[in-house]
Every structure is written in C-alpha cells, then in structure tokens.
Write an enzyme that holds these catalytic residues in place. Sequence first.
Site, PDB file in Angstrom:
ATOM      1  N   SER A  93       0.660  -1.289  -0.006  1.00 44.63           N
ATOM      2  CA  SER A  93       0.052   0.118   0.033  1.00 44.63           C
ATOM      3  C   SER A  93       0.948   1.272   0.039  1.00 44.63           C
ATOM      4  CB  SER A  93      -1.217  -0.015   1.345  1.00 44.63           C
ATOM      5  OG  SER A  93      -1.822   1.064   0.917  1.00 44.63           O
ATOM      6  N   ASP A 194      -9.973  -5.315  -3.764  1.00 41.82           N
ATOM      7  CA  ASP A 194      -9.391  -4.559  -2.831  1.00 41.82           C
ATOM      8  C   ASP A 194     -10.290  -3.419  -2.499  1.00 41.82           C
ATOM      9  OD1 ASP A 194      -7.587  -2.697  -1.272  1.00 41.82           O
ATOM     10  OD2 ASP A 194      -5.899  -3.178  -2.590  1.00 41.82           O
ATOM     11  N   HIS A 224      -7.221  -6.353   0.638  1.00 37.29           N
ATOM     12  CA  HIS A 224      -6.129  -5.412   0.499  1.00 37.29           C
ATOM     13  C   HIS A 224      -4.809  -5.867   1.186  1.00 37.29           C
ATOM     14  CE1 HIS A 224      -4.070  -1.394   0.111  1.00 37.29           C
ATOM     15  NE2 HIS A 224      -3.823  -1.294   1.438  1.00 37.29           N
TER      16      HIS A 224
END
Length: 270
Positions: A93, A194, A224
């Site tokens: 991320s 996600d 995610h």
Amino acid sequence: MPVLSGAEPFRHEGGAAGVLLCHGFTGCPQSLRPWAEHLAGRGLTVSLPLLPGHGTRWQDMQLTGWQDWYAEVDRELRALSERCEKVFVAGLSMGAALALRLAARHGAGVDGVIAVNPANRMHGLAAHALPVVRHLVPSTRGIVSDIAKEGNAELGYDRVPLHAAHSLRAFFRLVDGELPQVTQPLLLLRSPQDHVVPPSDSARILGRVSSTDVTEILLEQSYHVATLDHDADRIFEESFAFIDRLAPGAGKEASGAGQVRRQEGTAAGG
C-alpha cells in the site's frame, strides 16, 4: 508511548542480497512480519522498520508526515546498502509508494522493486476536503484489516489522523511525478478485490514507470492486506523467486547460521 506488542521492527543479518520492507499507512511491521521471516529464512538480509508515528496510538501519528516516513526508510536503505551487494525494496500500500520513491531517487542503488496493492492517490470527495476538514476534525474511521481470511487481523489504528492523511495525499502526488524515474525490474502483485486501494492505482503505476522488466500477478483470493491473507504464501514465494532471478544464489546461505540470527532478531523485537 510504548510500541504495541507485535508492532516491533524486524531485522535479520543474512546473505549478500538485502530486502527493505515498508509497511502501510496506520499499519505496522506486523502486517509484513511473516513475509520478512520467510525471506530471512531463505538466507536474505532483511530490514522491516517501524515508521514514525505508527505502532503506538493514532494521536502520535498526527504529529508526523510523509517526510518522516520517507526519511526512515531512506536511512534503512542506506544502511542495508553498506552491508549488501544487491538491495531490493518492497512494500504494501503506502509502503509500496515509499519503495517506488526509493527506487526513483536511488537509481542504480536499488536492484528491484516489489509492490503489493500499491497506493498512488486518494480518491473521492473527502480527499479534496482534507485541507480544510483536518483543522476541524482530528480523525476519521480506520482502514486496517481488509482481509478475506477469517481469523487474521492487521494490527493498526482504528482511526485515521487527518493531518497525516493530508500529508499522505501530498506524498502520493510527489511519487506520481517521479514514477518515470523508476527503471528497475518491478514485480507488482495486486488483489482484484481490494476495498482500500482501487485497481486504477496499479494501472497508473504500471503505465508511468520506465521499467522494462515488469511482472504483474493477481491475488484472486485476497483483499488489501494480502500479506496476511489467502495469497500470502504466493507473495512470499514469488518475491523470493524475483530476487533470486536478479541476484542468483544470494539467498543460499548456510541455513543453520541464518536461522540462529533470525531467532535472535525476533527475540530482540528488531
């Protein structure tokens, strides 16, 4: 404030190839710890730092910004480069955005990039309101633990500090402008399901980097935080194969000595 149990950084002295792992926004090393331990177990030198403002309470993060987070991984990369012949950067991320900036800024000093569900921008009307709202409201609900696998949870904040979120928005814009400077081999792994980062972020990254050696892998069974989800083992194996292809034999250390060093690092909490 003391560091939350499980949020400690992790380091392992292994072979001639080093890997820097960067965790995500409001998260901590816990989300990447199994990945770090897998790579350490394969004989690699591994660094997984705790970013400033993370791993304690969300109010501490309110006092930090992207410059603090980037400075931490930049220091870790430089230290890793002093010990290793080949160095790779990886992240989840926001951590993937940090890794991409390290690659853009350090050039030949980084030998490859691994990005898991990389974030590239903030989406929605709320993001545009951040410059004003952050002065009126200190935080909003958290974004951790987007995981499909039952029983697994991400250790992180249940609130998002809005001053830090505003800084993150500025960081994404900065990294987006630097993506053409990324020329290293890139392994990008993303989850079609996600609920934090949309697929358009990965598509934009793939479309803007200058890398010619690019591999994209879909993580069909994960959300995610894929490093703690159903596809975690695939992430671990694919990332090691990527590193081993670019630095052949770098992880083939004496397994006994490597195991002892890893256990010492774990006991010391990093």
